[in-house]
Every structure is written in structure tokens, then in C-alpha cells.
Design an enzyme around this catalytic site. Structure first.
Site, short mmCIF file in Angstrom:
data_model
loop_
_atom_site.label_atom_id
_atom_site.label_comp_id
_atom_site.label_asym_id
_atom_site.label_seq_id
_atom_site.Cartn_x
_atom_site.Cartn_y
_atom_site.Cartn_z
N TYR A 82 4.99 -2.47 -15.09
CA TYR A 82 5.29 -1.56 -13.99
C TYR A 82 4.94 -2.20 -12.65
O TYR A 82 5.73 -2.15 -11.69
CB TYR A 82 4.50 -0.26 -14.18
CG TYR A 82 4.88 0.86 -13.26
CD1 TYR A 82 5.99 1.66 -13.52
CD2 TYR A 82 4.12 1.15 -12.12
CE1 TYR A 82 6.33 2.72 -12.68
CE2 TYR A 82 4.46 2.20 -11.28
CZ TYR A 82 5.56 2.98 -11.57
OH TYR A 82 5.91 4.01 -10.74
N SER A 101 6.40 2.22 -5.33
CA SER A 101 5.11 2.79 -5.74
C SER A 101 4.03 2.09 -4.94
O SER A 101 4.24 1.01 -4.39
CB SER A 101 4.91 2.53 -7.24
OG SER A 101 3.57 2.76 -7.63
#
Length: 223
Positions: free
Chosen positions: A169, A156
Site C-alpha cells: 500500500y 493517502s
């Protein structure tokens, strides 16, 4: 020659072996399914994994098979060690090998760190980071033996930068990038390549699910 799906030498027989099996975790929808479709178009037999009921996956499997390849679905939660082991065993039992491994399975949760549920932290680290370690660990020996492997970790933009309210995350994706670099170094002399893809926001069910929590954490309301 297709650099992703070349003809390579079988180390046991000296003959040619087509690198033709791809495993995509979290491949039942979103980015994972999109990747599986492109791999099928490139001629790979496909194993996709997810937690959705098998009957919901059949249309996606039919679309993959329309490319002239085999496609199977193995239901399981790769944050669970028993499901992880079952997944890899089933792929090997069906196809005999894994040439391309795409670690895409992931989950998100948005909350200020002082309120972040511990069980959510554990789940996100397990699914977004530890699961990739375990699938790579399972695949690496065979890839090294065949002198061919491609490992793609879907990280990401949060593997490079942070956002508020996403402590688990961001931590997992930073860790996934470090894991990818380590695996790339270990596999380099065996023609096993590892890369991470670091997309920004992509309109998927995962992103849809976090919008209400993000609005709550930022004290936002819909107009």
C-alpha cells in the site's frame, strides 16, 4: 464562475461546452461515494464504478440523481484490464466525454513483509496504482483536445510516510503521488490539472477491513 465546472470552448465548433461529466472509480461507497455526491451537488453528471451488485447501488444513484443530474453505475474491477476498458467505453458511450476523473478505487492488506502474499502485492499495486495510470491514459487525449480536464487521485498520508506491515500500500501510494506530479506537468499547457489528495484514516469499509489484520500483525487483542 465555478472553477471546477466552468464553461469552456468546444475546440471543434468554437461554441461553449459545459464540463459536466465526472467519473469516480471506487465510487459505490466510502470516500468515492462522498466525492460523487459533492460533484453531483456541483452539477456534474456522474459515472461511478465499483464491484458491488447493481441493486445495492440503486439508493446511492437515486441520491445522486436527486441533485438534478444523470448518474450511472458501471460494475467492474479496475485492476482487470478488460473491466477497465469496458468502464471507459461505457462512460464515453453514455456521456460522450469525461471532464473530471477521480481515481479512488483501492484495497489494503496488512502483513509483515516476509509473510506478505505475492498475490496481495500484485493486487494492491494493480488496483491502487496501475489502474490510475490506465484510466488517466484513456482520458488524457480527450481532455487535451478539449483543453480542459481535472484529474484527482486519492492517495493517502502513506504517499508521504510509511507504516509497518503495509509494504504494498505504501509503495503504491508513493507511486501514485509521483504519477500525479508527472501528469500535472504533461497536462499543464492543455489546461488539464492533476492533483492528489492524501487523507489520513477515514472511517470507511476499507479501514474497517484492515483492523483485524493490523491487530494480528502487532500482536494486539481486543480488551
Amino acid at each position: 464562475m465555478n472553477q471546477l465546472n466552468p464553461e469552456i470552448q468546444n475546440p471543434r465548433t468554437g461554441g461553449k461546452l459545459n464540463a459536466s461529466v465526472a467519473l469516480v472509480t471506487g465510487g459505490s461507497r466510502g470516500i468515492g461515494l462522498g466525492i460523487a455526491k459533492e460533484l453531483a451537488k456541483a452539477g456534474f453528471n456522474i459515472a461511478i464504478n465499483g464491484v458491488r451488485k447493481p441493486e445495492l447501488i440503486e439508493p446511492a444513484l437515486e441520491e445522486l440523481r436527486s441533485c438534478g443530474v444523470e448518474a450511472i453505475y458501471i460494475r467492474g474491477d479496475v485492476s482487470d484490464r478488460h473491466d477497465r476498458q469496458h468502464l471507459y467505453e461505457q462512460v464515453i458511450a453514455h456521456f460522450g466525454q469525461v471532464d473530471v476523473l477521480v481515481n479512488n478505487a483501492g484495497v489494503q492488506f496488512v502483513s509483515p513483509i516476509e509473510d506478505f502474499p505475492i498475490e496481495k502485492w500484485d493486487l494492491i499495486i494493480s488496483l491502487n496504482l496501475s489502474a490510475a495510470f490506465h484510466t488517466i491514459r484513456a482520458a488524457m487525449k480527450g481532455m487535451k483536445a478539449r483543453k480542459y480536464g481535472r484529474i484527482v487521485n486519492i492517495a493517502s498520508a502513506h504517499a508521504h510516510v510509511a507504516s509497518p506491515f503495509k509494504s504494498a500500500y505504501v509503495s503504491a501510494k508513493h507511486g501514485l503521488l509521483g504519477l500525479t506530479k508527472t501528469v500535472a506537468l504533461e497536462g499543464a499547457t492543455f489546461n488539464v490539472r492533476a492533483n492528489a489528495i492524501c487523507p489520513g484514516y477515514v472511517h470507511t469499509p476499507l479501514v474497517d477491513a484492515q483492523i483485524p489484520d493490523t491487530m494480528k500483525a502487532r500482536n494486539l487483542t481486543r480488551e
